[in-house]
Design a protein around this motif. Structure first.
Motif, PDB file in Angstrom:
ATOM      1  N   SER A 283      14.590   7.568  -4.618  1.00 38.98           N
ATOM      2  CA  SER A 283      14.103   7.376  -3.241  1.00 38.98           C
ATOM      3  C   SER A 283      14.830   7.429  -2.860  1.00 38.98           C
ATOM      4  O   SER A 283      16.213   8.267  -3.261  1.00 38.98           O
ATOM      5  N   LEU A 284      14.373   8.112  -1.746  1.00 36.33           N
ATOM      6  CA  LEU A 284      15.331   8.793  -0.656  1.00 36.33           C
ATOM      7  C   LEU A 284      15.487   7.207   0.781  1.00 36.33           C
ATOM      8  O   LEU A 284      16.332   7.784   2.069  1.00 36.33           O
ATOM      9  N   LEU A 285      15.110   5.781   0.528  1.00 37.67           N
ATOM     10  CA  LEU A 285      15.204   4.944   1.632  1.00 37.67           C
ATOM     11  C   LEU A 285      16.641   3.733   1.711  1.00 37.67           C
ATOM     12  O   LEU A 285      17.751   4.193   1.138  1.00 37.67           O
ATOM     13  N   GLN A 286      17.145   4.713   3.274  1.00 38.69           N
ATOM     14  CA  GLN A 286      18.776   4.462   3.264  1.00 38.69           C
ATOM     15  C   GLN A 286      18.560   3.168   4.359  1.00 38.69           C
ATOM     16  O   GLN A 286      19.481   2.719   4.704  1.00 38.69           O
ATOM     17  N   LYS A 287      16.833   2.930   5.246  1.00 36.28           N
ATOM     18  CA  LYS A 287      17.538   1.942   6.292  1.00 36.28           C
ATOM     19  C   LYS A 287      15.922   1.122   6.153  1.00 36.28           C
ATOM     20  O   LYS A 287      15.391   0.773   5.818  1.00 36.28           O
ATOM     21  N   LEU A 288      16.520  -0.258   5.498  1.00 34.13           N
ATOM     22  CA  LEU A 288      15.397  -1.130   5.357  1.00 34.13           C
ATOM     23  C   LEU A 288      15.657  -2.470   6.114  1.00 34.13           C
ATOM     24  O   LEU A 288      16.454  -3.147   6.101  1.00 34.13           O
ATOM     25  N   PHE A 289      14.178  -2.615   6.719  1.00 31.47           N
ATOM     26  CA  PHE A 289      14.528  -4.613   7.601  1.00 31.47           C
ATOM     27  C   PHE A 289      13.336  -4.960   7.160  1.00 31.47           C
ATOM     28  O   PHE A 289      11.940  -4.215   7.697  1.00 31.47           O
ATOM     29  N   ILE A 290      12.894  -6.341   7.089  1.00 29.46           N
ATOM     30  CA  ILE A 290      11.709  -6.920   6.699  1.00 29.46           C
ATOM     31  C   ILE A 290      11.601  -8.463   7.093  1.00 29.46           C
ATOM     32  O   ILE A 290      12.968  -8.598   6.064  1.00 29.46           O
ATOM     33  N   PRO A 291      11.146  -8.469   7.878  1.00 35.72           N
ATOM     34  CA  PRO A 291      11.234  -9.302   8.429  1.00 35.72           C
ATOM     35  C   PRO A 291      10.873 -11.123   7.600  1.00 35.72           C
ATOM     36  O   PRO A 291      10.031 -10.707   6.745  1.00 35.72           O
ATOM     37  N   ARG A 292      10.701 -12.456   7.504  1.00 32.26           N
ATOM     38  CA  ARG A 292      10.740 -13.189   7.002  1.00 32.26           C
ATOM     39  C   ARG A 292       8.832 -13.053   6.636  1.00 32.26           C
ATOM     40  O   ARG A 292       8.209 -13.443   8.212  1.00 32.26           O
ATOM     41  N   VAL A 293       8.383 -13.800   6.183  1.00 30.87           N
ATOM     42  CA  VAL A 293       6.311 -14.776   6.278  1.00 30.87           C
ATOM     43  C   VAL A 293       6.562 -16.092   6.175  1.00 30.87           C
ATOM     44  O   VAL A 293       7.713 -16.554   5.390  1.00 30.87           O
ATOM     45  N   ASP A 294       6.696 -16.330   7.256  1.00 28.41           N
ATOM     46  CA  ASP A 294       6.073 -17.857   8.255  1.00 28.41           C
ATOM     47  C   ASP A 294       6.324 -18.834   5.793  1.00 28.41           C
ATOM     48  O   ASP A 294       4.894 -18.430   5.116  1.00 28.41           O
ATOM     49  N   GLU A 295       5.893 -19.676   5.976  1.00 28.39           N
ATOM     50  CA  GLU A 295       6.264 -20.494   4.938  1.00 28.39           C
ATOM     51  C   GLU A 295       4.631 -21.065   4.856  1.00 28.39           C
ATOM     52  O   GLU A 295       5.470 -21.705   3.468  1.00 28.39           O
TER      53      GLU A 295
ATOM     54  N   SER B 188       1.039  -1.450   0.057  1.00 30.85           N
ATOM     55  CA  SER B 188      -0.287   0.130  -0.135  1.00 30.85           C
ATOM     56  C   SER B 188       0.674   1.259  -0.600  1.00 30.85           C
ATOM     57  O   SER B 188       0.387   2.261  -0.921  1.00 30.85           O
ATOM     58  N   ILE B 189       2.015   1.264   0.637  1.00 34.48           N
ATOM     59  CA  ILE B 189       2.577   2.252   0.470  1.00 34.48           C
ATOM     60  C   ILE B 189       3.476   3.157   0.046  1.00 34.48           C
ATOM     61  O   ILE B 189       4.294   2.281  -1.362  1.00 34.48           O
ATOM     62  N   THR B 190       3.242   4.068  -0.851  1.00 34.29           N
ATOM     63  CA  THR B 190       4.222   3.554  -1.732  1.00 34.29           C
ATOM     64  C   THR B 190       5.302   5.419  -2.013  1.00 34.29           C
ATOM     65  O   THR B 190       4.920   6.349  -1.053  1.00 34.29           O
ATOM     66  N   LEU B 191       6.501   5.251  -2.517  1.00 34.53           N
ATOM     67  CA  LEU B 191       7.723   5.462  -2.079  1.00 34.53           C
ATOM     68  C   LEU B 191       7.420   6.960  -2.926  1.00 34.53           C
ATOM     69  O   LEU B 191       8.022   8.437  -2.104  1.00 34.53           O
ATOM     70  N   SER B 192       8.063   7.451  -4.214  1.00 35.54           N
ATOM     71  CA  SER B 192       8.079   7.881  -5.325  1.00 35.54           C
ATOM     72  C   SER B 192       7.345   7.658  -6.769  1.00 35.54           C
ATOM     73  O   SER B 192       7.930   6.433  -6.929  1.00 35.54           O
ATOM     74  N   PRO B 193       7.068   8.371  -7.155  1.00 37.54           N
ATOM     75  CA  PRO B 193       6.599   7.873  -8.674  1.00 37.54           C
ATOM     76  C   PRO B 193       7.769   7.415  -9.763  1.00 37.54           C
ATOM     77  O   PRO B 193       8.516   7.672  -9.415  1.00 37.54           O
TER      78      PRO B 193
END
Length: 492
Positions: free
Chosen positions: A281-293, A271-276
């Protein structure tokens, strides 16, 4: 020194009030020197004493609770007198001994609080919770609000997770608020005016996903977003096709943790949009955990995640990439240290049908990359070939670190595909099987000489010297232009 204007002294005293750049820990129990320094400065001479006693703004910044833990009531009253009507910084862990003093100040001078960063492990005790009622009052000066409580997880198995009862927070008036961290669920309804100027927001134990997305839509200046999923119930009711799509063009940091409900994380990422398209993009830090198998649609997960990997690498091209897997999870990490953590760490679940497609998507997301150092710690398996497109894309790698059982098949790959044309250093991490590991490495090094791309350094310092044969040492010594760092050299 007596000739210095008072403004110079004041600036020096104010420098002493500045805290370290490190974020307050969840415990917040460590004392520091700032209050003691101000007290001692006030005793140097009459000039300094007069200046400091007239500078309530200095003392207002020194209400770090651990510094008041082992002091007398008389000294606390002196401090309370010296803060006057100054803007207040109140930080640290609230204890039973400091609670009466600190909360008397908060109740009386809440309108002067500029920064409140505290841990209160007794927050939900009946006689304590009522003392936080000032949170319902307007906060005209408040710029930083961070409140933690470390209630054990076992507590939530026996009791409903509490919701902070004060609503609306700050009577919906906190026009200067930039940083908001509240590790407890709280009531809010939109519009919430104080959210409009936020640069950093934390939604912990989040319960209402659509409401969070709507709130984010009203935060055009947001730079840091931390979301912790709900332990007890989903944030979204199924797919929910009418969700708001917040546009966060200034977002620099996304950290997600504790998502027991995979769909919650996926819907947020989608849902989140960063830039067209076409804008960086300005994104400098990203942490995404795993989705359960057990989640059925891994392809959807990978599409959502690679969108964010692309945003990160286009904004902040990594120079040090780490790839590791612990079946069935692949972890990609940018190993640069930013505020004590990796700038990027993404976990992805793979099955036999998904490796190749997802690696291709990651390759596309890394097309802006200038990776110079690559760490590879991959369990050898029939699926190893899937990583070849990624290795082929990393043309700028100069240093390669290889770990565990991936050695032999990895060097077969880089020989076959002539990968890493700028490679000059290989670091082989600890492995006891010299007879299996070293021969293909030697073969690869010789081929690099023959093709005009010799390596300069082979680092074997992490090997067990007892397992490195004299014959292989001699073979390595004969490779032109190669410096070999042996185990016995590691202490030099």
């Amino acid at each position: 020194m007596d000739a210095l204007p008072p403004e110079i002294y004041w600036n020096i005293f104010m420098i002493n009030t500045e805290r370290d750049n490190e974020t307050l820990t969840l415990i917040g129990s460590s004392s520091d020197h700032r209050l003691d320094t101000a007290r001692r400065c006030s005793q140097v001479c009459q000039l300094w004493r007069n200046l400091l006693l007239d500078s309530s703004s200095v003392w207002g910044r020194l209400l770090h609770i651990p510094n008041l833990e082992c002091t007398t009531d008389a000294w606390r009253e002196v401090v309370a007198c010296r803060i006057g009507e100054a803007s207040l910084w109140i930080t640290g862990k609230v204890t039973d001994s400091t609670r009466p003093f600190i909360f008397a100040i908060l109740q009386e001078k809440w309108q002067n609080v500029e920064q409140l960063e505290v841990t209160d492990n007794s927050l939900y005790y009946k006689d304590v919770l009522a003392t936080w009622s000032f949170l319902e009052r307007e906060a005209p000066k408040l710029e930083v609000f961070q409140l933690w409580t470390n209630m054990p997880y076992e507590h939530f198995r026996k009791n409903p997770e509490p919701i902070l009862p004060f609503s609306p927070l700050f009577s919906n008036t906190a026009p200067r608020l930039k940083i908001f961290t509240l590790w407890e669920p709280f009531h809010f309804s939109l519009p919430t005016p104080w959210m409009a100027n936020l640069h950093s927001v934390t939604f912990a134990s989040a319960r209402n996903g659509p409401l969070i997305l709507s709130a984010l839509k009203s935060m055009p200046s947001l730079r840091e977003l931390y979301v912790s999923g709900s332990r007890l119930e989903p944030m979204f009711r199924g797919e929910e096709n009418d969700l708001d799509k917040p546009y966060l063009p200034l977002l620099e940091s996304l950290i997600m943790v504790n998502f027991d409900n995979p769909m919650d994380m996926i819907l947020l990422l989608e849902s989140i949009t960063l830039s067209p398209a076409g804008q960086r993009s300005l994104l400098q830090k990203l942490f995404i955990p795993r989705v359960d198998e057990t989640f059925p649609d891994h392809q959807r997960v990978h599409r959502a995640v690679t969108k964010w990997i692309h945003a990160y690498t286009s904004a902040s091209p990594p120079r040090h990439l780490s790839l590791s897997n612990y079946d069935p999870i692949l972890t990609l990490a940018d190993m640069r240290i930013v505020d004590g953590r990796e700038a990027m760490k993404v976990d992805l679940f793979f099955d036999n049908n998904q490796y190749h497609v997802t690696i291709q998507e990651i390759v596309a997301s890394l097309r802006y990359s200038v990776i110079e150092e690559l760490d590879v710690s991959l369990a050898d398996s029939p699926l190893a070939w899937s990583f070849r497109p990624l290795f082929e894309a990393l043309h700028s790698v100069t240093r390669l670190t290889v770990d565990r059982s991936y050695f032999e098949s990895f060097f077969d790959d880089i020989l076959q595909f002539s990968l890493f044309p700028n490679l000059h250093t290989i670091d082989l991490l600890y492995n006891n099987y010299d007879t299996v590991v070293i021969p293909p490495v030697i073969h690869f090094l010789k081929q690099r000489v023959l093709t005009g791309s010799p390596l300069s350094v082979l680092d074997l310092s992490s090997f067990d010297a007892a397992w490195l044969s004299g014959r292989n040492k001699k073979r390595l010594d004969k490779i032109p232009g190669l410096s070999v760092i042996l185990p016995e050299d590691s202490d030099v």
